[in-house]
Design a protein around this motif. Structure first.
Motif, PDB file in Angstrom:
ATOM      1  N   LEU A  57     -12.446  -5.393   0.610  1.00 36.11           N
ATOM      2  CA  LEU A  57     -12.374  -4.751  -0.567  1.00 36.11           C
ATOM      3  C   LEU A  57     -13.878  -4.820  -1.455  1.00 36.11           C
ATOM      4  CD1 LEU A  57      -8.913  -5.986  -1.849  1.00 36.11           C
ATOM      5  CD2 LEU A  57      -9.335  -4.260  -0.538  1.00 36.11           C
ATOM      6  N   ALA A  58     -14.522  -5.980  -1.397  1.00 40.95           N
ATOM      7  CA  ALA A  58     -15.659  -5.993  -2.277  1.00 40.95           C
ATOM      8  C   ALA A  58     -16.841  -5.121  -1.582  1.00 40.95           C
ATOM      9  CB  ALA A  58     -16.043  -7.487  -2.355  1.00 40.95           C
ATOM     10  N   ALA A  59     -16.860  -5.088  -0.326  1.00 43.87           N
ATOM     11  CA  ALA A  59     -17.933  -4.344   0.399  1.00 43.87           C
ATOM     12  C   ALA A  59     -17.793  -2.852  -0.049  1.00 43.87           C
ATOM     13  CB  ALA A  59     -17.779  -4.690   1.663  1.00 43.87           C
ATOM     14  N   THR A  60     -16.470  -2.516   0.133  1.00 42.36           N
ATOM     15  CA  THR A  60     -16.099  -0.973  -0.316  1.00 42.36           C
ATOM     16  C   THR A  60     -16.410  -0.749  -1.784  1.00 42.36           C
ATOM     17  OG1 THR A  60     -14.527  -1.202   1.411  1.00 42.36           O
ATOM     18  CG2 THR A  60     -14.439   0.888  -0.075  1.00 42.36           C
TER      19      THR A  60
ATOM     20  N   PHE B 225       3.332   2.255  -1.386  1.00 42.32           N
ATOM     21  CA  PHE B 225       3.645   1.001  -2.308  1.00 42.32           C
ATOM     22  C   PHE B 225       5.347   0.439  -2.406  1.00 42.32           C
ATOM     23  CE2 PHE B 225       0.112   3.181  -5.367  1.00 42.32           C
ATOM     24  CZ  PHE B 225      -0.973   2.410  -4.636  1.00 42.32           C
ATOM     25  N   VAL B 226       6.394   1.572  -2.058  1.00 43.11           N
ATOM     26  CA  VAL B 226       7.585   1.086  -1.685  1.00 43.11           C
ATOM     27  C   VAL B 226       7.889   0.476  -0.625  1.00 43.11           C
ATOM     28  CG1 VAL B 226       9.682   2.130  -1.912  1.00 43.11           C
ATOM     29  CG2 VAL B 226       7.938   2.721  -3.681  1.00 43.11           C
ATOM     30  N   HIS B 227       7.312   1.223   0.290  1.00 42.57           N
ATOM     31  CA  HIS B 227       7.679   0.969   1.971  1.00 42.57           C
ATOM     32  C   HIS B 227       6.888  -0.490   2.464  1.00 42.57           C
ATOM     33  CE1 HIS B 227       9.979   4.511   1.469  1.00 42.57           C
ATOM     34  NE2 HIS B 227       8.802   5.484   1.714  1.00 42.57           N
ATOM     35  N   TYR B 228       5.964  -0.565   1.782  1.00 41.55           N
ATOM     36  CA  TYR B 228       5.170  -1.764   2.554  1.00 41.55           C
ATOM     37  C   TYR B 228       4.596  -2.572   1.599  1.00 41.55           C
ATOM     38  CZ  TYR B 228       5.583   1.856   5.940  1.00 41.55           C
ATOM     39  OH  TYR B 228       5.804   3.041   7.043  1.00 41.55           O
ATOM     40  N   ARG B 229       3.916  -3.691   1.867  1.00 44.19           N
ATOM     41  CA  ARG B 229       3.175  -4.593   1.189  1.00 44.19           C
ATOM     42  C   ARG B 229       1.771  -5.007   1.549  1.00 44.19           C
ATOM     43  NH1 ARG B 229       5.572  -8.751   2.747  1.00 44.19           N
ATOM     44  NH2 ARG B 229       4.271  -9.279   4.374  1.00 44.19           N
ATOM     45  N   PHE B 230       1.149  -4.147   0.791  1.00 40.67           N
ATOM     46  CA  PHE B 230      -0.420  -4.275   0.689  1.00 40.67           C
ATOM     47  C   PHE B 230      -1.122  -3.827   2.018  1.00 40.67           C
ATOM     48  CE2 PHE B 230       0.130  -7.880  -2.235  1.00 40.67           C
ATOM     49  CZ  PHE B 230      -0.339  -7.314  -3.360  1.00 40.67           C
ATOM     50  N   TYR B 231      -0.411  -2.387   2.548  1.00 40.78           N
ATOM     51  CA  TYR B 231      -0.474  -1.906   3.591  1.00 40.78           C
ATOM     52  C   TYR B 231      -1.773  -1.105   3.526  1.00 40.78           C
ATOM     53  CZ  TYR B 231      -0.250   0.457   8.167  1.00 40.78           C
ATOM     54  OH  TYR B 231      -0.460   1.093   9.430  1.00 40.78           O
ATOM     55  N   CYS B 232      -2.116  -0.563   2.269  1.00 45.46           N
ATOM     56  CA  CYS B 232      -3.308   0.528   2.160  1.00 45.46           C
ATOM     57  C   CYS B 232      -4.459  -0.133   2.596  1.00 45.46           C
ATOM     58  CB  CYS B 232      -3.283   0.890   0.751  1.00 45.46           C
ATOM     59  SG  CYS B 232      -1.726   1.815   0.345  1.00 45.46           S
ATOM     60  N   TYR B 233      -4.964  -1.148   2.459  1.00 48.36           N
ATOM     61  CA  TYR B 233      -6.063  -1.938   2.744  1.00 48.36           C
ATOM     62  C   TYR B 233      -6.415  -1.640   4.311  1.00 48.36           C
ATOM     63  CZ  TYR B 233      -5.286  -5.633   5.968  1.00 48.36           C
ATOM     64  OH  TYR B 233      -4.968  -6.637   6.862  1.00 48.36           O
ATOM     65  N   SER B 234      -5.362  -1.689   4.926  1.00 48.99           N
ATOM     66  CA  SER B 234      -5.453  -1.529   6.703  1.00 48.99           C
ATOM     67  C   SER B 234      -6.217  -0.183   6.868  1.00 48.99           C
ATOM     68  CB  SER B 234      -4.173  -1.750   7.301  1.00 48.99           C
ATOM     69  OG  SER B 234      -3.171  -0.798   6.694  1.00 48.99           O
ATOM     70  N   TYR B 235      -5.859   0.890   6.280  1.00 45.88           N
ATOM     71  CA  TYR B 235      -6.767   2.170   6.425  1.00 45.88           C
ATOM     72  C   TYR B 235      -7.956   1.976   6.394  1.00 45.88           C
ATOM     73  CZ  TYR B 235      -2.001   4.532   6.300  1.00 45.88           C
ATOM     74  OH  TYR B 235      -0.607   4.720   6.677  1.00 45.88           O
ATOM     75  N   ALA B 236      -8.373   1.351   5.161  1.00 48.70           N
ATOM     76  CA  ALA B 236      -9.945   1.030   5.056  1.00 48.70           C
ATOM     77  C   ALA B 236     -10.382   0.340   6.120  1.00 48.70           C
ATOM     78  CB  ALA B 236     -10.237   0.376   3.740  1.00 48.70           C
ATOM     79  N   TYR B 237      -9.726  -0.574   6.371  1.00 51.36           N
ATOM     80  CA  TYR B 237     -10.267  -1.560   7.602  1.00 51.36           C
ATOM     81  C   TYR B 237     -10.354  -0.970   8.727  1.00 51.36           C
ATOM     82  CZ  TYR B 237     -10.731  -6.069  10.195  1.00 51.36           C
ATOM     83  OH  TYR B 237     -11.223  -7.223  10.840  1.00 51.36           O
TER      84      TYR B 237
ATOM     85  N   ALA C  19     -10.768   5.550   3.409  1.00 43.62           N
ATOM     86  CA  ALA C  19     -11.351   4.028   3.142  1.00 43.62           C
ATOM     87  C   ALA C  19     -11.474   3.696   1.521  1.00 43.62           C
ATOM     88  CB  ALA C  19     -13.042   3.913   3.473  1.00 43.62           C
ATOM     89  N   PHE C  20     -12.334   4.432   0.727  1.00 48.88           N
ATOM     90  CA  PHE C  20     -12.492   4.166  -0.600  1.00 48.88           C
ATOM     91  C   PHE C  20     -11.196   4.133  -1.534  1.00 48.88           C
ATOM     92  CE2 PHE C  20     -16.510   5.461   1.006  1.00 48.88           C
ATOM     93  CZ  PHE C  20     -17.481   4.553   0.470  1.00 48.88           C
ATOM     94  N   ARG C  21     -10.505   5.200  -1.320  1.00 48.32           N
ATOM     95  CA  ARG C  21      -9.109   5.587  -2.099  1.00 48.32           C
ATOM     96  C   ARG C  21      -8.058   4.428  -1.732  1.00 48.32           C
ATOM     97  NH1 ARG C  21      -8.065   9.371  -5.524  1.00 48.32           N
ATOM     98  NH2 ARG C  21      -5.730   9.452  -5.075  1.00 48.32           N
ATOM     99  N   GLN C  22      -8.324   4.020  -0.483  1.00 46.93           N
ATOM    100  CA  GLN C  22      -7.286   2.871   0.011  1.00 46.93           C
ATOM    101  C   GLN C  22      -7.420   1.809  -0.701  1.00 46.93           C
ATOM    102  OE1 GLN C  22      -4.302   4.040   1.453  1.00 46.93           O
ATOM    103  NE2 GLN C  22      -5.105   6.208   1.879  1.00 46.93           N
ATOM    104  N   VAL C  23      -8.820   1.535  -0.787  1.00 45.68           N
ATOM    105  CA  VAL C  23      -9.169  -0.044  -1.376  1.00 45.68           C
ATOM    106  C   VAL C  23      -8.631   0.133  -3.047  1.00 45.68           C
ATOM    107  CG1 VAL C  23     -11.199  -1.082  -2.125  1.00 45.68           C
ATOM    108  CG2 VAL C  23     -11.096  -0.586   0.222  1.00 45.68           C
ATOM    109  N   MET C  24      -8.935   1.322  -3.495  1.00 43.83           N
ATOM    110  CA  MET C  24      -8.611   1.479  -4.861  1.00 43.83           C
ATOM    111  C   MET C  24      -7.172   1.301  -5.200  1.00 43.83           C
ATOM    112  SD  MET C  24      -7.085   3.919  -7.192  1.00 43.83           S
ATOM    113  CE  MET C  24      -7.446   5.751  -6.545  1.00 43.83           C
ATOM    114  N   TYR C  25      -6.446   1.876  -3.927  1.00 45.72           N
ATOM    115  CA  TYR C  25      -4.935   1.731  -4.108  1.00 45.72           C
ATOM    116  C   TYR C  25      -4.337   0.229  -3.831  1.00 45.72           C
ATOM    117  CZ  TYR C  25      -4.146   6.630  -2.926  1.00 45.72           C
ATOM    118  OH  TYR C  25      -4.197   7.956  -2.837  1.00 45.72           O
ATOM    119  N   THR C  26      -5.101  -0.410  -3.134  1.00 45.92           N
ATOM    120  CA  THR C  26      -4.927  -1.981  -3.007  1.00 45.92           C
ATOM    121  C   THR C  26      -5.193  -2.685  -4.368  1.00 45.92           C
ATOM    122  OG1 THR C  26      -5.556  -1.765  -0.642  1.00 45.92           O
ATOM    123  CG2 THR C  26      -5.349  -4.039  -1.597  1.00 45.92           C
ATOM    124  N   ARG C  27      -6.342  -2.345  -4.981  1.00 48.47           N
ATOM    125  CA  ARG C  27      -6.696  -3.102  -5.993  1.00 48.47           C
ATOM    126  C   ARG C  27      -5.738  -2.897  -7.133  1.00 48.47           C
ATOM    127  NH1 ARG C  27      -9.467  -7.263  -5.326  1.00 48.47           N
ATOM    128  NH2 ARG C  27     -11.580  -6.829  -4.658  1.00 48.47           N
TER     129      ARG C  27
END
Length: 603
Positions: free
Chosen positions: A281-284, A521-533, A462-470
């Protein structure tokens, strides 16, 4: 001359109309009322009761050979229990208002929950074994295919409750997070948006309306933007209640299981540490200026100092129209150039109707790949809208499908991909498709348009998914203080968007409700970071392919075929990739910056 494959011919459309482009679920069951479906549900429950009578209380006393036999039976029961829910979930996805399907889905969920509760003792007893006794299983050659699964299982021991408590949580989930997840899908699938297109008012569903955000006419984009987010703002009371409930459910789960970090459970599930996720997250975030730089360039291209938010997805130039059949042919060709084996497998999806293609009333939005089971095969759901983005979506979901097909030789407990590797095949397939298209372009303007498309993908994946996770982390933290109003979640969304886009974007008040339209956000828990990863990891793998050429292909296929038979780190090591290396992510951002620099030169 424009490449013919990037435009829809009258002939192509006529051919499409003669084809059945809905999926065929008969490989699972003939229909929602198929007696075999109910038979499997009842048989799975009976087999689980019999298994429990034989093994409950005895797992620690089994020899490695006996444990191997027991786990074969355990997997067979789970496969039989999962299959009806797989069918019901797929049927529901294309007909969310069908009461018969909803009833069957509920039956399948309840049966699977009962089976899970009957079999809970297996994992609980294995987790509770003394280390020296458990070591005999980790060292036994006959259990070699399960060594990684067993080691992962032990890692959950500190966060596992008693069998009775675990059963209660499983039962409560039926009327808790699973019920709210389904309600969100049903509720939002009924949304209709009135949008002016070419002087005509149309009533559209969510994916159709979102596709208009890429329309070449700015008036259409603004109408779609206002209709989409105006509706979500109107539905704020209900949607906020859903989000508050789901977030509280997750907080309760973390507390009950003793996780001290909000990412703790996600990290353990994904075989990472919270610190590794935070490092990504920080690197992105450190490279957010690339996003601002690109959108300033795009704003100038469209004649603005700051880009209006309704134009965020505006095409760089004339967006090519891509029919489904053309997207199909390009995807097959792109895969075949990389690996004839992948093309051959992908062809099955088209020939055997494992894909549901077009939007329709009652069908859920978005796209997904349902991986199925080792004994079945994947299915793809699309909502194709004849644009380049839809072509990328086909390649993306096909990548997931190929991933599952290659790992079908794995047994159930090793079937799947941990989140860090979940997007490996999907994003890689998109890049292969782009490479094919780039070769066919014969002007700087066309090349610039596709480079812009690549950068849009980088921003969104990548970038928006990190924003989503934050945002999700901030929202969950805020929920600790009690039920929060929509305004609070809006404020957090505004804060994270402004960090991402800097001074490059001109937002409206409607933009701040966009969080409520993101189903992850409803179906999964913190899944969005994985798109960036996954996206950034794929850039590293793609670089290796460019360096090694065809010598890389068998290594890549081995990564996909590994499933969960090893840790992500162990699987990636076979291709010489180590995300734990200091500065590893910098190489991926350099690739993105090279695309941006080339686009700036062309522009």
């Amino acid at each position: 001359m424009r490449p013919s494959i990037l435009k829809i011919s009258r002939y192509t459309r006529t051919v499409e109309q003669t084809l059945d482009l809905t999926w065929d679920l008969s490989d699972l069951y003939a229909s929602p009322t198929d007696p075999e479906l109910i038979h499997d549900l009842e048989a799975a429950k009976a087999e689980a009761r019999s298994f429990r009578e034989r093994y409950a209380g005895n797992m620690a006393t089994l020899s490695p050979t006996q444990l191997e036999a027991a786990m074969r039976s355990y997997e067979a029961i789970l496969e039989r229990a999962y299959k009806p829910l797989t069918f019901a979930s797929l049927a529901f996805a294309t007909d969310t208002q069908n009461d018969i399907i909803k009833k069957v889905q509920d039956q399948a969920r309840q049966a699977l929950t009962e089976v899970h509760n009957l079999l809970l003792f297996v994992e609980i007893e294995l987790k509770a074994m003394p280390e020296e006794e458990f070591a005999k299983f980790l060292q036994a050659p006959e259990l070699a295919p399960l060594h990684h699964w067993l080691a992962r299982l032990r890692a959950y021991a500190p966060h596992t409750l008693s069998e009775k408590e675990e059963r209660v949580l499983n039962l409560k989930s039926l009327t808790g997070r699973m019920a709210w997840s389904q309600f969100y899908t049903e509720y939002t699938s009924r949304f209709r948006f009135r949008v002016q297109v070419d002087g005509e008012e149309k009533e559209l569903n969510d994916p159709q309306t979102r596709s208009l955000l890429r329309h070449p006419d700015p008036a259409v984009r603004r109408n779609a933007h206002a209709a989409l987010y105006g509706k979500y703002a109107e539905e704020a009371p209900t949607l906020t209640y859903i989000f508050n409930t789901v977030l509280q459910d997750r907080l309760t789960d973390l507390e009950l299981r003793g996780y001290t970090h909000p990412l703790g459970q996600t990290a353990l599930d994904d075989e990472l540490t919270p610190e590794e996720i935070e490092r990504l997250l920080a690197a992105t975030e450190a490279h957010y200026p690339l996003v601002e730089r690109y959108h300033r360039l795009k704003a100038r291209r469209l004649g603005f100092e700051r880009l209006p938010s309704a134009d965020r997805l505006a095409p760089w130039g004339q967006e090519p129209k891509v029919s489904y059949l053309e997207a199909k042919e390009m995807t097959l060709e792109a895969l075949g150039r990389f690996s004839p084996k992948l093309r051959q497998i992908a062809q099955e999806f088209f020939d055997k109707r494992w894909i549901d293609v077009f939007p329709k009333k009652g069908k859920r939005g978005g796209a997904f790949c349902s991986g199925g089971l080792p004994s079945t095969h994947p299915y793809l759901l699309l909502n194709h809208t004849d644009d380049l983005d839809s072509a990328h979506t086909l390649a993306h979901e096909m990548g997931h499908g190929l991933h599952y097909m290659l790992m079908r030789h794995q047994r159930l407990l090793n079937f799947g991909a941990t989140t860090p590797l979940a997007e490996t095949a999907s994003v890689f397939a998109e890049i292969l498709l782009d490479d094919l298209i780039l070769e066919r372009l014969n002007s700087e303007e066309e090349r610039a348009a596709l480079l812009a498309n690549r950068l849009e993908d980088a921003v969104n994946t990548a970038f928006r998914q990190v924003m989503y996770t934050r945002w999700e982390l901030e929202a969950q933290q805020a929920r600790k203080d009690g039920i929060q109003p929509a305004e609070l979640y809006n404020q957090l969304w505004r804060q994270e968007n402004q960090k991402l886009y800097g001074q490059s974007m001109e937002f409206t008040e409607l933009d701040w409700v966009a969080w409520s339209g993101i189903p992850h956000f409803v179906h999964y828990r913190f899944y969005c970071y994985s798109y960036a990863y996954g996206y950034l990891l794929v850039l590293a793998l793609y670089n290796r392919y460019r360096e090694e050429g065809q010598a890389f292909v068998p290594k890549y296929l081995e990564i996909l075929a590994a499933g969960e038979s090893d840790s992500p780190q162990g699987i990636l090591a076979k291709a010489g990739i180590n995300p734990a290396d200091p500065g590893f992510w910098e190489g991926s951002f350099k690739v993105i910056e090279s695309w941006l620099s080339e686009l700036e030169a062309l522009a």
